[in-house]
Design an enzyme around this catalytic site. Structure first.
Site, PDB file in Angstrom:
ATOM      1  N   ASP A  32       0.823  -1.202   0.000  1.00 14.29           N
ATOM      2  CA  ASP A  32       0.000   0.000   0.000  1.00 14.29           C
ATOM      3  C   ASP A  32       0.861   1.258   0.000  1.00 14.29           C
ATOM      4  O   ASP A  32       1.915   1.309   0.631  1.00 14.29           O
ATOM      5  CB  ASP A  32      -0.902  -0.017   1.245  1.00 14.29           C
ATOM      6  CG  ASP A  32      -1.840   1.161   1.317  1.00 14.29           C
ATOM      7  OD1 ASP A  32      -2.711   1.268   0.438  1.00 14.29           O
ATOM      8  OD2 ASP A  32      -1.705   1.969   2.246  1.00 14.29           O
ATOM      9  N   GLU A  66       1.199  -0.534  -5.180  1.00 11.75           N
ATOM     10  CA  GLU A  66       0.290   0.582  -5.428  1.00 11.75           C
ATOM     11  C   GLU A  66       1.159   1.838  -5.449  1.00 11.75           C
ATOM     12  O   GLU A  66       1.431   2.438  -4.417  1.00 11.75           O
ATOM     13  CB  GLU A  66      -0.779   0.693  -4.336  1.00 11.75           C
ATOM     14  CG  GLU A  66      -1.770   1.801  -4.620  1.00 11.75           C
ATOM     15  CD  GLU A  66      -2.424   2.388  -3.379  1.00 11.75           C
ATOM     16  OE1 GLU A  66      -3.369   3.170  -3.532  1.00 11.75           O
ATOM     17  OE2 GLU A  66      -1.971   2.086  -2.261  1.00 11.75           O
TER      18      GLU A  66
END
Length: 759
Positions: A431, A484
């Site tokens: 993330d 990401e």
């Protein structure tokens, strides 16, 4: 040494122990040499009477120098072969002496590798381990807290009183203590006394299980007693290249996918009713599903939809549901909201038995400030930077890991190995990578510190990510490591040996933003935005991309996918079907968030569950059927996945018909020389005679049409396919004359014959 001196010294040592300020209890307690004999010295706060039991004989102990230090002079050293009988508060009990077990748990090699940042299995040493010392069963506790003045184990074993079990400080800032007799399931924390006298209670950073929120204690848990049945899956995974496989991911949040009524408790295999974990006040009368219930319901659902993988939003233990799991405090434990670690193992094992891989969201970029977590852990900025300009995310209210500290990097890299080794996961999605790579991420001028070259790149984070990916693929060559990363940082999916970050997939955030912007435009004006559809191909081969329509796009006022679409309901459904089909036929692996597969209307709410009642309506059934069939189409046609990252795998036929908002292209694969033709019409206007150039003479079977009535469309199509004609267009001598439905995507397969009736 005079008697008075010994008395004064022991009184001082006893005071340090009672004040929780002792870092070397082994120098005082247990069996100590004394003038050619041995002293048994037992630390027992608030005890009234203590006796030593050696080989069946009781020896009374006295507290000559401090009321809680009991002693007896012995002729021989009993080692750890003795017990202590204690009378305290009218209660009598018998136990082994913790300070008679002196063997170092963290060996010299362990300590050296940890200090280097290269102990990939450090969790086998750190934390609470059920073990046997000198034939006695108990729990060995091991903690890294180099700047603490003292550390104690507190828990049910000592009524949460830090005076009872002070730990021994070892080399490298490691603290250890073996507590005999302690069993699986025991609750505990660490009480840490700082150099300036402050006292903190901390959960175990390496704890394998924790209490259900809002409780914060860690729990003694086994990690070696689950019987896996997925060896064939693991062997196949690690002997193949995942990039050469179809990957279609169902991203989801375990706590908001589906709830159960709170008056229907989960029944454990032994018949006991498990205490329900409530979902939240926003959904009264409901509870969270357990891992066993998710094993029964979720895996069946995902298999029916045809996805290859489940991506779970973070399940590391976290205190606040509203963080969605992205602010972890228990990095080495699956959250107990849904059950036990072994129940999660069983969930993964069952996924593999059904041919479904498991991807976890992993968040090494930051951690919360909760007092029981990593923040200011030993009275110093141990895991985080001390300077908030590099150690804090003001916007998120979280702290940033200090990647320059070897032991901190080790904590994270080993955590990665832990999830793959202990829980058999198949991939991670890291993330907020951009927040790690840039020192000025979400920071105004003057609120960040440039690197040694004056730039904004966080070189320490870069080295950490490279190390993490290198170690991951060294241990698990068939794993997925997905970034990401929302910027144009070069080489995210390049190997580390050529300077890349080492991921093997990167979310294509550019494609996602371009396509959502495009589909939110009124179709009549899309002719002015054709570049949104075509631009992604110009950079498609700079990284290994995964197309993702994620949870971030259906929260915070952004609307769910269906409600992003313009027009009346018919157009919303048709647009949604067209976007999903274009996504499945575009190069790159696939990820969609739960609810998109049937046209969820409301924004995602972490405290609610999905709008399952919508599946009572035909248009939503149609979208779900479409996704099912897209996954079948995708997995059964290697042209849609085998050469995702090879330029041969994609070729435009026509990308310039912006007037009609129509595009056409080929998907190809090298192994079997198979190819498909995809034609998309992104306006609500049908085109009954639309000609598309084709590379070979023959019959082109229509194998997919988003306008089929089974998906809720108008059932306009091409009667099963079209034969080519000698009509030159799009630089091809042959072409097919198509009927393009409104807001549709069509897929054709070359059949090598003029019509379906020919033999």
């Amino acid at each position: 040494m005079t008697t008075s001196f010994v008395s004064d010294w022991m009184a001082q040592e006893g005071q340090k122990l009672s004040d929780c300020k002792h870092d070397d209890p082994f120098s005082v307690l247990g069996i100590q040499p004394f003038q050619g004999k041995w002293i048994a010295r037992i630390w027992m706060p608030e005890a009234e009477e203590v006796e030593l039991l050696i080989n069946g004989s009781l020896i009374p102990l006295t507290p000559p120098n401090h009321p809680w230090i009991f002693e007896a002079l012995l002729d021989e050293n009993p080692g750890s072969n003795y017990q202590v009988k204690v009378h305290r508060g009218g209660i009598k009990h018998q136990q082994y002496d913790p300070w008679s077990f002196r063997d170092e748990w963290m060996g010299e090699i362990d300590t050296h590798l940890f200090a280097e940042g290269n102990h990939h299995h450090i969790w086998r040493r750190m934390g609470a381990h059920l073990s046997e010392m000198n034939g006695v069963c108990g729990v060995m506790f091991c903690l890294w807290a180099p700047n603490a003045r003292s550390v104690s184990v507190i828990g049910e074993v000592n009524s949460w009183d830090g005076r009872h079990h002070p730990m021994q400080k070892r080399m490298g800032g490691i603290w250890e203590l073996f507590i005999p007799g302690l069993k699986e399931g025991a609750l505990y924390k660490y009480e840490i006394r700082t150099q300036n006298g402050h006292c903190y209670e901390k959960s175990d950073p390496y704890g394998f299980e924790h209490e259900v929120r809002p409780a914060q204690s860690s729990k003694v848990s086994r990690i070696d007693n689950f019987k896996w049945s997925d060896q064939e899956w693991i062997t196949k995974r690690d002997s193949s290249n995942p990039l050469d496989q179809p990957i279609s991911v169902y991203e989801m949040h375990l706590g908001s996918w589906l709830h159960a009524p709170s008056d229907e408790p989960f029944i454990e295999p032994n018949g006991n009713k498990r205490t329900a974990v409530p979902a939240a006040d926003l959904k009264p009368g409901t509870r969270l599903l357990t891992y066993p219930e998710l094993k029964q319901k979720l895996i069946k659902y995902v298999k029916e939809r045809g996805f290859t993988h489940i991506e779970l939003m973070p399940i590391s233990e976290h205190p606040f549901d509203g963080s969605w799991g992205y602010q972890a405090t228990g990095w080495y434990a699956p959250t107990s909201r849904y059950g036990t670690p072994n129940e999660f193992r069983a969930f993964v094992d069952a996924c593999h038995s059904e041919g479904i891989g498991v991807i976890l969201d992993w968040v090494p970029g930051h951690f919360p400030k909760d007092s029981h977590g990593l923040a200011f852990f030993d009275g110093s900025h141990l895991y985080e930077h001390s300077d908030p300009r590099i150690g804090e995310h003001k916007e998120w209210g979280t702290l940033i890991f200090n990647y320059s500290r070897n032991e901190v990097r080790n904590f994270l890299v080993a955590n990665l190995v832990f999830w793959f080794e202990q829980f058999h996961i198949d991939g991670i999605r890291v993330d907020a990578v951009a927040s790690m790579l840039y020192k000025d991420y979400l920071r105004p001028e003057g609120q960040w510190i440039p690197n040694e070259d004056g730039g904004n790149e966080n070189t320490e984070a870069v080295k950490f990510l490279q190390q993490a990916n290198h170690v991951l693929f060294e241990h698990f060559p068939g794993a997925l490591s997905i970034a990401e990363e929302s910027t144009t940082w070069p080489g995210v999916t390049n190997p580390t040996d050529v300077g890349g970050l080492g991921f093997n997939l990167k979310w294509n955030m550019g494609w996602m933003h371009d396509m959502l912007d495009y589909f939110e435009v009124d179709p009549w004006f899309r002719q002015f935005h054709q570049n949104n559809v075509t631009f992604s191909i110009t950079y498609n081969y700079t990284e290994n991309f995964m197309l993702a329509l994620s949870h971030d796009e259906v929260v915070h006022g952004k609307s769910h996918l269906l409600h992003k679409m313009p027009g009346d309901d018919w157009r919303k459904y048709a647009n949604t079907r067209a976007l999903l089909a274009y996504m499945w036929t575009h190069p790159g692996k696939k990820t969609i968030f739960m609810g998109m597969e049937f046209g969820q209307r409301k924004e995602w709410n972490v405290w609610d569950d999905l709008e399952w009642d919508l599946l009572g309506y035909q248009p939503h059934q149609g979208i779900q059927r479409l996704v099912d069939d897209l996954n079948v189409l995708y997995k059964s046609n290697p042209a849609l996945w085998r050469d995702d990252f090879n330029q041969y795998g994609f070729q435009w036929i026509d990308c310039k018909d912006n007037k009609n908002s129509v595009i056409s292209f080929m998907r190809r694969e090298t192994l079997n020389n198979e190819w498909l033709i995809v034609v998309a019409n992104f306006t609500p206007e049908s085109h009954p005679n639309y000609r598309v150039g084709v590379p070979l003479e023959g019959f082109y079977e229509e194998i997919f049409n988003t306008d089929s009535d089974k998906y809720g469309g108008s059932n306009t199509g091409n009667m099963g396919g079209k034969a080519s004609e000698k009509w030159s267009i799009h630089e091809y001598e042959d072409s097919i004359d198509l009927s393009l439905p409104p807001l549709s995507v069509l897929v054709f397969k070359y059949a090598q014959k003029k019509s379906p009736n020919e033999n």
